[in-house]
Design a protein around this motif. Sequence first.
Motif, mmCIF file in Angstrom:
data_model
loop_
_atom_site.group_PDB
_atom_site.id
_atom_site.type_symbol
_atom_site.label_atom_id
_atom_site.label_comp_id
_atom_site.label_asym_id
_atom_site.label_seq_id
_atom_site.Cartn_x
_atom_site.Cartn_y
_atom_site.Cartn_z
ATOM 1 N N LEU A 160 -18.895 -3.793 -57.365
ATOM 2 C CA LEU A 160 -17.953 -3.453 -58.146
ATOM 3 C C LEU A 160 -17.213 -2.285 -57.811
ATOM 4 O O LEU A 160 -16.179 -2.249 -57.706
ATOM 5 C CB LEU A 160 -18.874 -3.362 -59.797
ATOM 6 N N LEU A 161 -17.997 -1.159 -56.789
ATOM 7 C CA LEU A 161 -16.643 -0.393 -56.482
ATOM 8 C C LEU A 161 -16.047 -1.023 -55.145
ATOM 9 O O LEU A 161 -15.100 -0.251 -54.559
ATOM 10 C CB LEU A 161 -18.168 0.189 -55.169
ATOM 11 N N THR A 162 -15.852 -2.472 -54.535
ATOM 12 C CA THR A 162 -14.948 -2.661 -53.845
ATOM 13 C C THR A 162 -14.000 -3.299 -54.864
ATOM 14 O O THR A 162 -12.568 -3.095 -54.159
ATOM 15 C CB THR A 162 -15.489 -4.445 -52.995
ATOM 16 N N GLU A 168 -23.259 5.708 -60.545
ATOM 17 C CA GLU A 168 -21.785 5.468 -60.516
ATOM 18 C C GLU A 168 -20.778 7.512 -60.903
ATOM 19 O O GLU A 168 -19.384 6.919 -61.134
ATOM 20 C CB GLU A 168 -20.998 4.379 -59.977
ATOM 21 N N PHE A 169 -21.145 8.281 -60.520
ATOM 22 C CA PHE A 169 -20.682 9.498 -60.608
ATOM 23 C C PHE A 169 -19.184 9.546 -60.358
ATOM 24 O O PHE A 169 -18.303 9.726 -61.235
ATOM 25 C CB PHE A 169 -20.930 11.119 -59.903
ATOM 26 N N SER A 170 -19.080 9.305 -59.394
ATOM 27 C CA SER A 170 -16.992 8.777 -59.018
ATOM 28 C C SER A 170 -16.483 8.341 -59.765
ATOM 29 O O SER A 170 -15.292 7.887 -60.767
ATOM 30 C CB SER A 170 -16.577 8.366 -57.057
ATOM 31 N N GLN A 171 -17.121 7.107 -61.038
ATOM 32 C CA GLN A 171 -15.952 6.289 -61.362
ATOM 33 C C GLN A 171 -16.880 6.696 -62.786
ATOM 34 O O GLN A 171 -15.540 6.420 -64.556
ATOM 35 C CB GLN A 171 -16.989 4.726 -61.886
ATOM 36 N N LEU A 172 -17.480 7.907 -63.526
ATOM 37 C CA LEU A 172 -17.701 8.498 -64.481
ATOM 38 C C LEU A 172 -16.608 9.467 -65.121
ATOM 39 O O LEU A 172 -15.791 8.926 -65.749
ATOM 40 C CB LEU A 172 -18.784 9.427 -64.998
ATOM 41 N N GLY A 221 -26.049 8.932 -48.246
ATOM 42 C CA GLY A 221 -24.489 8.556 -48.339
ATOM 43 C C GLY A 221 -23.505 8.880 -49.570
ATOM 44 O O GLY A 221 -23.362 9.466 -50.254
ATOM 45 N N ALA A 222 -22.089 8.230 -50.075
ATOM 46 C CA ALA A 222 -20.717 8.269 -50.247
ATOM 47 C C ALA A 222 -21.577 8.038 -51.902
ATOM 48 O O ALA A 222 -20.961 8.570 -53.066
ATOM 49 C CB ALA A 222 -20.345 8.222 -50.196
ATOM 50 N N SER A 223 -22.450 6.892 -52.104
ATOM 51 C CA SER A 223 -22.588 6.155 -53.426
ATOM 52 C C SER A 223 -23.443 7.316 -54.053
ATOM 53 O O SER A 223 -24.504 7.664 -53.521
ATOM 54 C CB SER A 223 -23.271 4.923 -53.123
ATOM 55 N N THR A 224 -23.791 7.448 -55.741
ATOM 56 C CA THR A 224 -24.334 8.172 -56.104
ATOM 57 C C THR A 224 -25.694 6.673 -57.289
ATOM 58 O O THR A 224 -26.561 7.266 -57.883
ATOM 59 C CB THR A 224 -23.776 8.595 -57.287
ATOM 60 N N LEU A 246 -9.465 17.561 -60.420
ATOM 61 C CA LEU A 246 -9.673 17.601 -59.221
ATOM 62 C C LEU A 246 -10.956 17.681 -58.911
ATOM 63 O O LEU A 246 -11.255 17.061 -58.163
ATOM 64 C CB LEU A 246 -8.636 18.058 -58.741
ATOM 65 N N TYR A 247 -11.904 19.194 -59.324
ATOM 66 C CA TYR A 247 -12.913 19.401 -58.860
ATOM 67 C C TYR A 247 -13.760 18.598 -59.834
ATOM 68 O O TYR A 247 -14.993 18.750 -60.050
ATOM 69 C CB TYR A 247 -13.020 20.370 -59.025
ATOM 70 N N ASN A 248 -13.428 17.016 -60.404
ATOM 71 C CA ASN A 248 -14.783 16.658 -61.262
ATOM 72 C C ASN A 248 -14.982 16.886 -62.362
ATOM 73 O O ASN A 248 -15.847 16.504 -62.784
ATOM 74 C CB ASN A 248 -15.581 15.966 -60.350
#
Length: 585
Positions: free
Chosen positions: A199-201, A221-225, A262-265, A485-487
């Motif tokens: 899914l991240l791809t 996955e924090f970056s998608q929230l 790594g980069a994924s949470t 930008l700072y999430n």
Amino acid sequence: MEGMEEEEEIPVKYRLRGETDWQVKKEAVMKLGKTEWAIRLKLCKQGDDHQYYSLHVVLLTPGKVSRIQIKCSREGETKTDWQQEYTFGSKQSVIVNPCLMKVGEQRDKVTFVVEIKQLCEHDNPILELPDDICFPNADYALIVGDKKLHYLKRRAPLLGYMFEDEEKKEYEVENVDFVDLVDAFGVFQHRWEFPADRLLTLIPIARKLGFDVWGPALNREFSQLVYRADPVKIVAKEAEEIQEFQFNTTLKLPIEDVEAMGASTIPDNQNHLVTWEEMNRNCIIYTYTQEIQGQKYFSLGFQMSRPSTSDSGNSGDDEVNVTDDDEYSDSESKFFAIEVHLINEKGERLISDRIRRIRDDEYTIVGSPVFALFEDVLGNCVDGRVELEFNFVEVPDDEDEDTTPDENLDFEGDFKPPPKIRMPGVINGEIKCQGRIIQINREYLSHHSEYFRGLFSKRFKEGQMDCITLPAEHLNTLCSALDLLYNRRLVLSDVEISRVLDFSDRVCLKTLTDGLQSQLWNSKVMDIKCTMEQNEEVLRAARATRKRTRPADFQDEPLDAPPPPNPERVFQELPDMVMNEQMSS
């Protein structure tokens, strides 16, 4: 966010090819050859004004590839509403016709007759995609090389702007693998379930095409929230140990295997659930790494839900809950800050950070993306392990807590300058706007913005300055853009979103622009166009006053002429000048 919402399952009348008896169930399960199938008919609300009957056909038998013919019609009518052949297998075990029939204001009682016929089947866990794939009710096509995917335009409205020739109804997609394209649309329209890594791809591919994809595997996955229109339900995993916390107390959390982070949470050691049972609060604390301008940073994220978003009584296929911050009682509205410290075995604080003034909404997301350099964290590891200390500190509603005083300057008398606004994490630069100073991380802004990358470089004088000035910007818009930008998840009005988008476009903040556009196109209430039309004159005037200053060589308008001389002044002084000359001679 999925396009189908508020689904209601209704009975479906179905039969197998060759059978004569009709059966009526909410979910029809049948067997064809060696495969089992299920059919579901649902009434789906898509937006505020559109309701459709949607039909789901599901292959239940794993390890099989089967091609079937689907035929759907209304009882008593000879005309077929939908007839199609499709090959099922592997992850492509579900096909959805989201717009089988539009429902009018008066919901008519309709009995659908669904027939399925098996054309072929064989044992094969891997499905080889044909060169031409057609999704139900497809009216447009995407081309990758000599392969073609037909899809339904109304499912991805933003993608329609790519079609320069409306009559052709085809568009060639570049730099995308055909399998990735099919899977992205499959997750979006048919809810194909993929693991988190897959899914991240697919997420950046989907966003490039104007829609967003989601799945249960990405719930942590924090970056998608940050840019999701609706919050995600926060629940504990099986056998997960939940640590308790509450405001104004200290929480200590050990982080294992830091070197392998790594980069994924998604890995278990990179997201930790803590809860406050008394108030039924849940909070996930995320730890991850990211490469920024050649430096590796240790990053933090926080996702917190209030009681209404933790209610397990909500129904629906999507694990999301709708929250309206305006309905939240003002009497309970509070602000808080999160203090984070990396401590050693003696409890001494080695690295500290403070995430400022967080509104205690029903659903909150904040982060510290540049909390510390990764090498500094590794230097304090003991057996691959570090310990973090968290304090959730309540802040008075009327306190300007998001600022820090300037301790380096001395001022005479009672005058004191406005305190500085501090972004989370490592600070190595400042921006001045409308008399206020914002402390930022230069590398982080340069990583996300080509404009700031150039501004902070040695080619410009700003790159040598400790504090740069943005005189053409508005402070509130700048702060909102930096917070996002700072999430930090913000609830913005339509006008605020348009102003932030305008700013992010001018300074080339692609991450912010893509996130807000994705949020707009996936929101339930699409009143942005109306609001922007009503405020167009105001926004145009505001943009004119916020134009970036340019060097003199690139002025759009010629310089103003010098003021004309005053004739009376010349004539009055002339006789005196003549008289003086005569006397001197």
